[in-house]
Design a protein around this motif. Structure first.
Motif, PDB file in Angstrom:
ATOM      1  N   ILE A 106      93.422  -8.973  70.961  1.00 26.38           N
ATOM      2  CA  ILE A 106      92.621 -10.053  70.396  1.00 26.38           C
ATOM      3  C   ILE A 106      92.004  -9.574  69.089  1.00 26.38           C
ATOM      4  O   ILE A 106      91.416  -8.492  69.031  1.00 26.38           O
ATOM      5  N   SER A 107      92.147 -10.367  68.044  1.00 26.61           N
ATOM      6  CA  SER A 107      91.498 -10.080  66.760  1.00 26.61           C
ATOM      7  C   SER A 107      90.712 -11.306  66.315  1.00 26.61           C
ATOM      8  O   SER A 107      91.027 -12.438  66.700  1.00 26.61           O
ATOM      9  N   TYR A 108      89.702 -11.081  65.490  1.00 26.85           N
ATOM     10  CA  TYR A 108      88.806 -12.171  65.094  1.00 26.85           C
ATOM     11  C   TYR A 108      88.284 -11.899  63.689  1.00 26.85           C
ATOM     12  O   TYR A 108      88.013 -10.756  63.317  1.00 26.85           O
ATOM     13  N   ASN A 109      88.138 -12.970  62.909  1.00 24.97           N
ATOM     14  CA  ASN A 109      87.489 -12.840  61.606  1.00 24.97           C
ATOM     15  C   ASN A 109      86.711 -14.106  61.297  1.00 24.97           C
ATOM     16  O   ASN A 109      87.101 -15.213  61.703  1.00 24.97           O
ATOM     17  N   MET A 110      85.639 -13.936  60.587  1.00 24.64           N
ATOM     18  CA  MET A 110      84.764 -15.044  60.244  1.00 24.64           C
ATOM     19  C   MET A 110      84.309 -14.900  58.797  1.00 24.64           C
ATOM     20  O   MET A 110      84.068 -13.790  58.315  1.00 24.64           O
ATOM     21  N   GLU A 111      84.243 -16.028  58.100  1.00 23.83           N
ATOM     22  CA  GLU A 111      83.757 -16.032  56.725  1.00 23.83           C
ATOM     23  C   GLU A 111      82.848 -17.235  56.530  1.00 23.83           C
ATOM     24  O   GLU A 111      83.164 -18.342  56.975  1.00 23.83           O
ATOM     25  N   ALA A 112      81.739 -17.003  55.881  1.00 22.32           N
ATOM     26  CA  ALA A 112      80.807 -18.078  55.538  1.00 22.32           C
ATOM     27  C   ALA A 112      80.401 -17.879  54.084  1.00 22.32           C
ATOM     28  O   ALA A 112      80.100 -16.761  53.662  1.00 22.32           O
ATOM     29  N   GLN A 113      80.428 -18.971  53.328  1.00 23.53           N
ATOM     30  CA  GLN A 113      80.067 -18.822  51.925  1.00 23.53           C
ATOM     31  C   GLN A 113      79.346 -20.047  51.386  1.00 23.53           C
ATOM     32  O   GLN A 113      79.475 -21.165  51.902  1.00 23.53           O
ATOM     33  N   ASN A 114      78.611 -19.806  50.324  1.00 18.90           N
ATOM     34  CA  ASN A 114      77.840 -20.818  49.610  1.00 18.90           C
ATOM     35  C   ASN A 114      78.226 -20.684  48.142  1.00 18.90           C
ATOM     36  O   ASN A 114      77.889 -19.693  47.499  1.00 18.90           O
ATOM     37  N   ARG A 115      78.974 -21.672  47.626  1.00 20.70           N
ATOM     38  CA  ARG A 115      79.591 -21.511  46.303  1.00 20.70           C
ATOM     39  C   ARG A 115      79.341 -22.740  45.436  1.00 20.70           C
ATOM     40  O   ARG A 115      79.298 -23.866  45.929  1.00 20.70           O
ATOM     41  N   SER A 116      79.231 -22.472  44.127  1.00 15.35           N
ATOM     42  CA  SER A 116      78.972 -23.576  43.205  1.00 15.35           C
ATOM     43  C   SER A 116      79.468 -23.232  41.807  1.00 15.35           C
ATOM     44  O   SER A 116      79.519 -22.059  41.423  1.00 15.35           O
ATOM     45  N   THR A 117      79.853 -24.247  41.053  1.00 14.02           N
ATOM     46  CA  THR A 117      80.166 -24.124  39.631  1.00 14.02           C
ATOM     47  C   THR A 117      79.389 -25.227  38.904  1.00 14.02           C
ATOM     48  O   THR A 117      79.573 -26.415  39.204  1.00 14.02           O
ATOM     49  N   PHE A 118      78.527 -24.833  37.977  1.00  9.67           N
ATOM     50  CA  PHE A 118      77.671 -25.814  37.316  1.00  9.67           C
ATOM     51  C   PHE A 118      77.514 -25.451  35.842  1.00  9.67           C
ATOM     52  O   PHE A 118      77.788 -24.324  35.418  1.00  9.67           O
ATOM     53  N   LYS A 119      77.041 -26.389  35.047  1.00 10.12           N
ATOM     54  CA  LYS A 119      76.820 -26.183  33.622  1.00 10.12           C
ATOM     55  C   LYS A 119      75.635 -25.245  33.402  1.00 10.12           C
ATOM     56  O   LYS A 119      74.606 -25.358  34.081  1.00 10.12           O
ATOM     57  N   GLY A 125      67.267 -28.611  41.144  1.00  8.83           N
ATOM     58  CA  GLY A 125      67.716 -29.646  42.073  1.00  8.83           C
ATOM     59  C   GLY A 125      69.150 -30.039  41.805  1.00  8.83           C
ATOM     60  O   GLY A 125      69.950 -30.210  42.737  1.00  8.83           O
ATOM     61  N   ALA A 126      69.514 -30.173  40.531  1.00 11.37           N
ATOM     62  CA  ALA A 126      70.894 -30.509  40.166  1.00 11.37           C
ATOM     63  C   ALA A 126      71.841 -29.362  40.500  1.00 11.37           C
ATOM     64  O   ALA A 126      72.985 -29.585  40.892  1.00 11.37           O
ATOM     65  N   ILE A 127      71.353 -28.127  40.334  1.00 16.80           N
ATOM     66  CA  ILE A 127      72.177 -26.965  40.683  1.00 16.80           C
ATOM     67  C   ILE A 127      72.470 -26.936  42.178  1.00 16.80           C
ATOM     68  O   ILE A 127      73.592 -26.695  42.607  1.00 16.80           O
ATOM     69  N   SER A 128      71.447 -27.197  42.985  1.00 18.85           N
ATOM     70  CA  SER A 128      71.628 -27.152  44.441  1.00 18.85           C
ATOM     71  C   SER A 128      72.601 -28.229  44.917  1.00 18.85           C
ATOM     72  O   SER A 128      73.306 -28.042  45.912  1.00 18.85           O
ATOM     73  N   ARG A 129      72.643 -29.358  44.205  1.00 17.14           N
ATOM     74  CA  ARG A 129      73.560 -30.431  44.604  1.00 17.14           C
ATOM     75  C   ARG A 129      75.017 -30.082  44.330  1.00 17.14           C
ATOM     76  O   ARG A 129      75.936 -30.729  44.856  1.00 17.14           O
ATOM     77  N   GLU A 130      75.252 -29.077  43.499  1.00 14.38           N
ATOM     78  CA  GLU A 130      76.613 -28.673  43.174  1.00 14.38           C
ATOM     79  C   GLU A 130      77.171 -27.642  44.163  1.00 14.38           C
ATOM     80  O   GLU A 130      78.340 -27.271  44.064  1.00 14.38           O
ATOM     81  N   PHE A 131      76.367 -27.186  45.082  1.00 19.50           N
ATOM     82  CA  PHE A 131      76.809 -26.152  46.018  1.00 19.50           C
ATOM     83  C   PHE A 131      77.677 -26.737  47.130  1.00 19.50           C
ATOM     84  O   PHE A 131      77.394 -27.815  47.652  1.00 19.50           O
ATOM     85  N   PHE A 132      78.724 -25.994  47.448  1.00 17.89           N
ATOM     86  CA  PHE A 132      79.579 -26.291  48.601  1.00 17.89           C
ATOM     87  C   PHE A 132      79.462 -25.120  49.564  1.00 17.89           C
ATOM     88  O   PHE A 132      79.475 -23.963  49.147  1.00 17.89           O
ATOM     89  N   ASN A 133      79.369 -25.411  50.848  1.00 20.52           N
ATOM     90  CA  ASN A 133      79.210 -24.343  51.823  1.00 20.52           C
ATOM     91  C   ASN A 133      79.959 -24.688  53.108  1.00 20.52           C
ATOM     92  O   ASN A 133      80.235 -25.852  53.396  1.00 20.52           O
ATOM     93  N   GLY A 134      80.266 -23.643  53.850  1.00 19.11           N
ATOM     94  CA  GLY A 134      80.995 -23.831  55.099  1.00 19.11           C
ATOM     95  C   GLY A 134      81.227 -22.513  55.808  1.00 19.11           C
ATOM     96  O   GLY A 134      80.895 -21.435  55.300  1.00 19.11           O
ATOM     97  N   VAL A 135      81.801 -22.625  56.994  1.00 16.63           N
ATOM     98  CA  VAL A 135      82.083 -21.473  57.841  1.00 16.63           C
ATOM     99  C   VAL A 135      83.507 -21.597  58.351  1.00 16.63           C
ATOM    100  O   VAL A 135      83.948 -22.676  58.776  1.00 16.63           O
ATOM    101  N   SER A 136      84.247 -20.496  58.295  1.00 16.43           N
ATOM    102  CA  SER A 136      85.619 -20.459  58.792  1.00 16.43           C
ATOM    103  C   SER A 136      85.766 -19.317  59.788  1.00 16.43           C
ATOM    104  O   SER A 136      85.363 -18.184  59.512  1.00 16.43           O
ATOM    105  N   GLN A 137      86.350 -19.619  60.954  1.00 18.78           N
ATOM    106  CA  GLN A 137      86.573 -18.620  61.988  1.00 18.78           C
ATOM    107  C   GLN A 137      88.022 -18.684  62.452  1.00 18.78           C
ATOM    108  O   GLN A 137      88.603 -19.766  62.562  1.00 18.78           O
ATOM    109  N   ASN A 138      88.588 -17.529  62.719  1.00 16.65           N
ATOM    110  CA  ASN A 138      89.968 -17.445  63.193  1.00 16.65           C
ATOM    111  C   ASN A 138      90.076 -16.367  64.254  1.00 16.65           C
ATOM    112  O   ASN A 138      89.494 -15.279  64.116  1.00 16.65           O
ATOM    113  N   ALA A 139      90.828 -16.664  65.292  1.00 17.03           N
ATOM    114  CA  ALA A 139      91.064 -15.712  66.372  1.00 17.03           C
ATOM    115  C   ALA A 139      92.544 -15.723  66.727  1.00 17.03           C
ATOM    116  O   ALA A 139      93.179 -16.780  66.733  1.00 17.03           O
TER     117      ALA A 139
END
Length: 339
Positions: A53-66, A76-90
């Motif tokens: 059994i193997s497992y990996n997990m990644e979580a990130q908070n990413r953004s591209t803004f002017k 506030g405008a910067i925070s609205r440009e952020f995308f975030n999520g969690v990915s898990q695989n086993a």
């Protein structure tokens, strides 16, 4: 486990890419049932003890803004440009042997879980008479799964010939067959958002930080066979074994697959590969694609019926490719090149 923060500025585009942060956790393959049996005297017990059994997990908070948003202190405008999520695989896999380990079987199950906190929605734009994509702050969880199993064997054949050097021809054949199944877990969303409000299908995670698979189901079988030919002749120069090996065919393989969910033409074209090295400084490689389906004699267009059913033989070659490589150098230089 690890965590990273990354900042990148593009002065030409006048934007900033910020990852704050990205978190990784990885578990290398472990064997939880390795010591379950004191004596692994049966193939079933060996198969259970080999389960990894193997497992990996990644979580990130990413953004591209002017970069002007920093000068304006518009966080506030910067925070609205952020995308975030969690990915898990086993992954869960094992190996087993049949007929005294002459046939190797490798089943593998992969499970993925992706959580995105942003999705998209496509609506009809009257002004443009086309679809418009809106990003909405909505969390969603998607599951991914696939099952693979492969079976391989090695068949040795020996042919002895009469002669002074007692030549022996060895044919090594490696047949393999595999099956892959992917269920439909994340069907596409349908909306009347296309031109003239036509129906379009899309994934709500198209622009999310983690794209989602399993948007369609698949079930297909892979098959193939690989062959090598080697000649062994008696040689006084070899003081260890007394024989000299001459490789006649390095590889001759045939591969294809069969798709169970297709309506027609489930059998794929066959891929043929040949590699011969008659000398250490000479190499020949040939590849070809073979279609088992019939064709129109005038246009050459492939039909859905099998060629043998339409009295056109077994099929036809669609393409061929031949490559040869020669190394023009002294024997000593060739040894250096090979190293």
């Amino acid at each position: 486990m690890g965590m990273k923060i990354s900042v990148r500025q593009n002065s030409l585009a006048k934007n900033i890419s910020l990852i704050s942060p990205i978190f990784n956790a990885n578990l290398t393959r472990i064997f939880p049932f390795k010591n379950s049996f004191k004596i692994n005297n049966t193939e079933f017990k060996k198969t259970i003890s080999r389960i990894g059994i193997s497992y990996n997990m990644e979580a990130q908070n990413r953004s591209t803004f002017k970069d002007s948003l920093i000068q304006q202190a518009d966080f506030g405008a910067i925070s609205r440009e952020f995308f975030n999520g969690v990915s898990q695989n086993a992954t869960l896999q094992t190996t087993m042997g049949l007929f005294r380990n002459t046939v190797k079987i490798n089943p593998i199950m992969n499970y993925g879980n992706k959580i995105n906190f942003q999705q998209i929605e496509k609506v009809y734009d009257i002004a443009k008479n086309d679809s418009k994509t809106d990003t909405i702050r909505k969390s969603g969880m998607a599951h991914e799964f696939n099952f693979n199993i492969s079976m391989t064997a090695v068949v040795y054949s020996y042919y002895k010939f009469i002669g002074k050097n007692k030549p022996i021809l060895r044919h090594l054949m490696t047949p393999s067959i595999g099956y892959r199944y992917v269920p439909l877990l994340n069907p596409l969303v349908s909306a009347n958002a296309g031109a003239n409000q036509t129906l379009i299908n899309y994934s709500q995670y198209e622009r999310s930080i983690y794209s989602v698979g399993n948007t369609s189901r698949s079930s297909f079988m892979n098959f193939g066979v690989n062959n090598t030919l080697e000649l062994k002749v008696k040689s006084a120069k070899d003081t260890v074994t007394g024989f000299k090996k001459i490789r006649l065919v390095d590889q001759f393989s045939i591969n294809g697959n069969y798709d169970f969910f297709k309506d027609t033409m489930r059998l794929s074209n066959l891929s043929l590969n040949l590699r011969i090295s008659p000398a250490s400084w000479m190499n020949f490689v040939a590849n070809a694609g073979f279609s088992p389906y019939s064709w129109d004699a005038i246009s050459g267009k492939t039909k859905k019926e099998y060629a043998i059913a339409m009295q056109q033989g077994l099929g036809r070659f669609l393409n061929t490719n031949f490559t040869s490589t020669f190394t023009l150098a002294t024997k000593k230089s060739r040894e250096v090149i090979q190293e």
